[in-house]
Write a protein that holds these residues in place. Structure first.
Motif, PDB file in Angstrom:
ATOM      1  N   ASP A  46       0.463  -1.333   0.014  1.00  0.00           N
ATOM      2  CA  ASP A  46      -0.046  -0.162  -0.005  1.00  0.00           C
ATOM      3  C   ASP A  46       0.808   1.143  -0.397  1.00  0.00           C
ATOM      4  OD1 ASP A  46      -1.607   1.959   0.090  1.00  0.00           O
ATOM      5  OD2 ASP A  46      -3.088   1.301   2.128  1.00  0.00           O
ATOM      6  N   PRO A  47       1.392   1.892  -1.413  1.00  0.00           N
ATOM      7  CA  PRO A  47       2.191   2.896  -1.249  1.00  0.00           C
ATOM      8  C   PRO A  47       1.858   4.079  -0.172  1.00  0.00           C
ATOM      9  CG  PRO A  47       0.869   3.274  -3.627  1.00  0.00           C
ATOM     10  CD  PRO A  47       0.363   1.422  -2.609  1.00  0.00           C
ATOM     11  N   ASN A  48       0.102   4.156  -0.163  1.00  0.00           N
ATOM     12  CA  ASN A  48       0.126   5.243   0.846  1.00  0.00           C
ATOM     13  C   ASN A  48       0.513   4.636   2.432  1.00  0.00           C
ATOM     14  OD1 ASN A  48      -1.255   7.072  -1.782  1.00  0.00           O
ATOM     15  ND2 ASN A  48      -2.882   5.350  -1.546  1.00  0.00           N
ATOM     16  N   ASP A  50       2.188   4.886   4.948  1.00  0.00           N
ATOM     17  CA  ASP A  50       3.663   5.028   5.582  1.00  0.00           C
ATOM     18  C   ASP A  50       4.142   4.094   6.277  1.00  0.00           C
ATOM     19  OD1 ASP A  50       3.739   7.158   4.200  1.00  0.00           O
ATOM     20  OD2 ASP A  50       3.187   8.691   5.949  1.00  0.00           O
ATOM     21  N   GLU A  51       3.821   3.247   7.091  1.00  0.00           N
ATOM     22  CA  GLU A  51       4.426   2.425   8.201  1.00  0.00           C
ATOM     23  C   GLU A  51       4.967   1.094   7.069  1.00  0.00           C
ATOM     24  OE1 GLU A  51       3.288  -0.676  11.453  1.00  0.00           O
ATOM     25  OE2 GLU A  51       1.881   1.511  11.583  1.00  0.00           O
ATOM     26  N   TRP A  52       3.823   0.494   6.522  1.00  0.00           N
ATOM     27  CA  TRP A  52       4.225  -0.652   5.442  1.00  0.00           C
ATOM     28  C   TRP A  52       6.008   0.533   4.079  1.00  0.00           C
ATOM     29  CZ3 TRP A  52       5.197  -1.352   0.070  1.00  0.00           C
ATOM     30  CH2 TRP A  52       5.694  -3.261  -0.291  1.00  0.00           C
ATOM     31  N   VAL A  53       5.263   1.526   3.683  1.00  0.00           N
ATOM     32  CA  VAL A  53       6.137   1.590   2.975  1.00  0.00           C
ATOM     33  C   VAL A  53       8.133   1.929   4.036  1.00  0.00           C
ATOM     34  CG1 VAL A  53       7.831   3.515   1.737  1.00  0.00           C
ATOM     35  CG2 VAL A  53       4.933   2.504   0.955  1.00  0.00           C
ATOM     36  N   THR A  54       8.316   2.572   4.528  1.00  0.00           N
ATOM     37  CA  THR A  54       8.945   2.283   5.766  1.00  0.00           C
ATOM     38  C   THR A  54      10.128   1.006   5.944  1.00  0.00           C
ATOM     39  OG1 THR A  54       8.559   4.880   6.458  1.00  0.00           O
ATOM     40  CG2 THR A  54      10.153   3.509   8.002  1.00  0.00           C
ATOM     41  N   LYS A  55       8.771   0.150   6.494  1.00  0.00           N
ATOM     42  CA  LYS A  55       8.991  -1.236   6.890  1.00  0.00           C
ATOM     43  C   LYS A  55       9.892  -1.673   5.999  1.00  0.00           C
ATOM     44  CE  LYS A  55       6.362  -4.504   7.964  1.00  0.00           C
ATOM     45  NZ  LYS A  55       5.293  -5.105   8.787  1.00  0.00           N
ATOM     46  N   THR A  56       8.667  -1.578   4.750  1.00  0.00           N
ATOM     47  CA  THR A  56       9.521  -2.466   3.686  1.00  0.00           C
ATOM     48  C   THR A  56      11.297  -1.532   2.873  1.00  0.00           C
ATOM     49  OG1 THR A  56       7.194  -2.691   2.515  1.00  0.00           O
ATOM     50  CG2 THR A  56       9.229  -3.268   1.246  1.00  0.00           C
ATOM     51  N   LEU A  57      11.418  -0.724   3.080  1.00  0.00           N
ATOM     52  CA  LEU A  57      12.747   0.044   2.128  1.00  0.00           C
ATOM     53  C   LEU A  57      13.705  -0.987   3.273  1.00  0.00           C
ATOM     54  CD1 LEU A  57      11.382   3.409   0.949  1.00  0.00           C
ATOM     55  CD2 LEU A  57      12.259   1.688   0.006  1.00  0.00           C
ATOM     56  N   ARG A  58      12.949  -0.918   5.156  1.00  0.00           N
ATOM     57  CA  ARG A  58      14.344  -0.896   5.978  1.00  0.00           C
ATOM     58  C   ARG A  58      14.390  -2.059   5.868  1.00  0.00           C
ATOM     59  NH1 ARG A  58      12.643   1.250  11.126  1.00  0.00           N
ATOM     60  NH2 ARG A  58      13.395   2.997  10.192  1.00  0.00           N
ATOM     61  N   PHE A  59      13.926  -3.115   5.200  1.00  0.00           N
ATOM     62  CA  PHE A  59      14.339  -4.370   5.311  1.00  0.00           C
ATOM     63  C   PHE A  59      15.099  -4.409   3.374  1.00  0.00           C
ATOM     64  CE2 PHE A  59      10.812  -5.648   8.157  1.00  0.00           C
ATOM     65  CZ  PHE A  59      11.460  -6.376   8.712  1.00  0.00           C
ATOM     66  N   ALA A  60      14.487  -3.621   2.885  1.00  0.00           N
ATOM     67  CA  ALA A  60      15.728  -3.907   1.867  1.00  0.00           C
ATOM     68  C   ALA A  60      16.822  -3.360   1.698  1.00  0.00           C
ATOM     69  CB  ALA A  60      14.419  -2.904   0.064  1.00  0.00           C
TER      70      ALA A  60
END
Length: 170
Positions: A46-48, A50-60
Motif C-alpha cells: 500500500d503506497p499510501n 507510510d508504516e508499510w513503505v518504511t518497513k519494506t524499505l528498511r528490509f530492502a
C-alpha cells in the motif's frame, strides 16, 4: 549510478506472504550470494501506508547491506569485537525489546542475533531514520538523574552504537 549498476542485485524477488519461522518470527527479506534479494509480505503493499513503505524499505536496505558486506568484506570481526558481549543466541532475540538491544549496543532486537544482522540493521536504520531521530534514540546520552540502571545501561549501549556507527560511516 555506477555503484548501483555494479552492486545492485541482479534479481529482486517479491513474494506475497512472509516466511513464518518456527519461533513465530517472520522473515521479511533474504539476501543470497550477493546477487539476489527476496522481499516478502508484498501482499500488504500500500503506497499510501507510510508504516508499510518504511518497513519494506528498511528490509530492502537491510538486505542490500548484506550484499555490500558480501562484496566488500566489511571487517565484521572488528565490528563484532565492539559489542561481543551483547549478542544472543539466534532464536532468543525475539524475547528482547528495542531498549534491551540499545543497552546491548544494537539498534534493534534482531541485531542482537548475529554480528552480520547487527551490521545490516545498523546500516538500514542509518539510511531510513531521520538523522535527528537517530541521534536522539541511538547516540545521544540521556541525563539519567533519578532514572535508574536501565537509563545507565542504555547510555553505555549508545557509546557502543556510536563506535559501530563510526565504523560503518568510515
Amino acid at each position: 549510478e555506477q555503484f548501483l549498476q555494479t552492486y545492485f542485485p541482479a534479481e529482486v524477488i517479491l513474494l506475497g506472504s512472509p516466511f513464518v519461522n518456527a519461533d513465530g518470527s517472520q522473515t521479511l527479506g533474504i539476501a543470497e550470494g550477493g546477487v539476489r534479494v527476496t522481499l516478502t509480505n508484498i501482499i500488504d503493499y500500500d503506497p499510501n501506508d507510510d508504516e508499510w513503505v518504511t518497513k519494506t524499505l528498511r528490509f530492502a536496505h537491510h538486505e542490500f547491506a548484506h550484499i555490500i558486506d558480501q562484496n566488500f568484506n566489511f571487517d565484521i570481526e572488528a565490528f563484532f569485537n565492539i559489542s561481543r558481549e551483547g549478542y544472543t543466541s539466534p532464536n532468543s532475540w525475539i524475547e528482547l525489546t528495542q531498549d534491551d538491544a540499545i543497552a546491548r549496543g544494537m539498534v534493534t532486537n534482531y541485531g542482537t542475533s548475529a554480528v552480520t544482522e547487527d551490521f545490516a540493521e545498523l546500516v538500514s536504520m542509518i539510511i531510513d531514520t531521520d538523522a535527528n531521530e537517530f541521534n536522539t534514540k541511538f547516540l545521544a546520552q540521556e541525563d539519567c538523574t533519578g532514572q535508574g540502571q536501565d537509563c545507565i545501561d542504555k547510555n553505555k549501549g549508545r557509546k557502543i552504537i556510536q563506535q559501530k556507527y563510526d565504523a560503518v560511516v568510515k
